[in-house]
Write a protein that holds these residues in place. Sequence first.
Motif, PDB file in Angstrom:
ATOM      1  N   ARG A  58       1.060  -1.397  -0.092  1.00 52.39           N
ATOM      2  CA  ARG A  58       0.020  -0.040   0.135  1.00 52.39           C
ATOM      3  C   ARG A  58       0.715   1.192   0.093  1.00 52.39           C
ATOM      4  N   ILE A  59       0.640   1.850  -1.218  1.00 54.12           N
ATOM      5  CA  ILE A  59       1.706   3.234  -1.229  1.00 54.12           C
ATOM      6  C   ILE A  59       0.722   4.217  -0.444  1.00 54.12           C
ATOM      7  N   THR A  83       1.951   7.562   0.691  1.00 54.35           N
ATOM      8  CA  THR A  83       2.480   8.614   0.106  1.00 54.35           C
ATOM      9  C   THR A  83       3.256   8.196  -0.922  1.00 54.35           C
ATOM     10  N   GLN A  84       3.327   8.895  -2.173  1.00 59.75           N
ATOM     11  CA  GLN A  84       4.154   8.523  -3.294  1.00 59.75           C
ATOM     12  C   GLN A  84       5.584   9.003  -3.165  1.00 59.75           C
ATOM     13  N   SER A 132       8.461  12.443  -4.063  1.00 62.47           N
ATOM     14  CA  SER A 132       8.705  13.033  -5.195  1.00 62.47           C
ATOM     15  C   SER A 132      10.326  13.002  -5.087  1.00 62.47           C
ATOM     16  N   ASN A 162      13.593   7.638  -7.497  1.00 57.91           N
ATOM     17  CA  ASN A 162      13.163   6.389  -6.806  1.00 57.91           C
ATOM     18  C   ASN A 162      14.464   5.761  -6.637  1.00 57.91           C
ATOM     19  N   LEU A 177       9.063   1.182  -5.790  1.00 56.62           N
ATOM     20  CA  LEU A 177       7.926   1.765  -6.154  1.00 56.62           C
ATOM     21  C   LEU A 177       7.632   3.164  -5.820  1.00 56.62           C
ATOM     22  N   LEU A 178       8.443   3.787  -4.677  1.00 54.21           N
ATOM     23  CA  LEU A 178       8.329   4.949  -4.055  1.00 54.21           C
ATOM     24  C   LEU A 178       9.256   5.870  -4.838  1.00 54.21           C
ATOM     25  N   GLN A 179       9.218   7.211  -4.293  1.00 54.64           N
ATOM     26  CA  GLN A 179      10.250   8.108  -4.528  1.00 54.64           C
ATOM     27  C   GLN A 179      10.423   8.665  -3.065  1.00 54.64           C
ATOM     28  N   GLY A 190       8.404   9.246   0.389  1.00 55.99           N
ATOM     29  CA  GLY A 190       7.230   8.478   0.230  1.00 55.99           C
ATOM     30  C   GLY A 190       7.014   7.494   1.561  1.00 55.99           C
ATOM     31  N   ILE A 225       5.334   3.381   2.408  1.00 55.35           N
ATOM     32  CA  ILE A 225       4.717   2.462   1.981  1.00 55.35           C
ATOM     33  C   ILE A 225       4.617   1.415   3.053  1.00 55.35           C
TER      34      ILE A 225
END
Length: 145
Positions: free
Chosen positions: A49-50, A52-53, A55, A58, A103-105, A108, A110
């Motif tokens: 579950r992401i 917060t992505q 910015s 990656n 999958l995140l930056q 982020g 997860i």
Amino acid sequence: WFCFSCNKNTCDENPPSTIASAAEIKVLQDFITANGIIATQHASGFFYRILTQGSGANPNQCSSITVRYKGTLLSGSTFDQSTTNVSFLLNQLIAGWKLGLPLLQKGGKIMLYIPPSLGYGSSSQSGIPANSSLIFDIDLIGVEN
């Protein structure tokens, strides 16, 4: 209890190719369903579950990452957590982290639901019985590629 067998100079940029068994995936699916969690299944068999992505960059397999995290078993018992920011080379960590964190930056957050074959498998670790599914709540504070 993370694997420290690699260094940045000998980094393998390819992500792990391990795929969880159907039985391991079912355990996680049942847990996620029973707890009303909405999560995405990765091709390798972990769920995520992401929250917060983030910015920016990656992480890749050769990145140095700075994180704050909490690791729990499906029973809810905590086996490890950082109280301050900690840094690792991504390629030194368990397969679930190697596959999930890209999958995140930076910035982020997860949740990873990791089957045993993408965690510690049949090896027991401090506070982690052999063949345990793991849950990690991870804040990706920094990425250095």
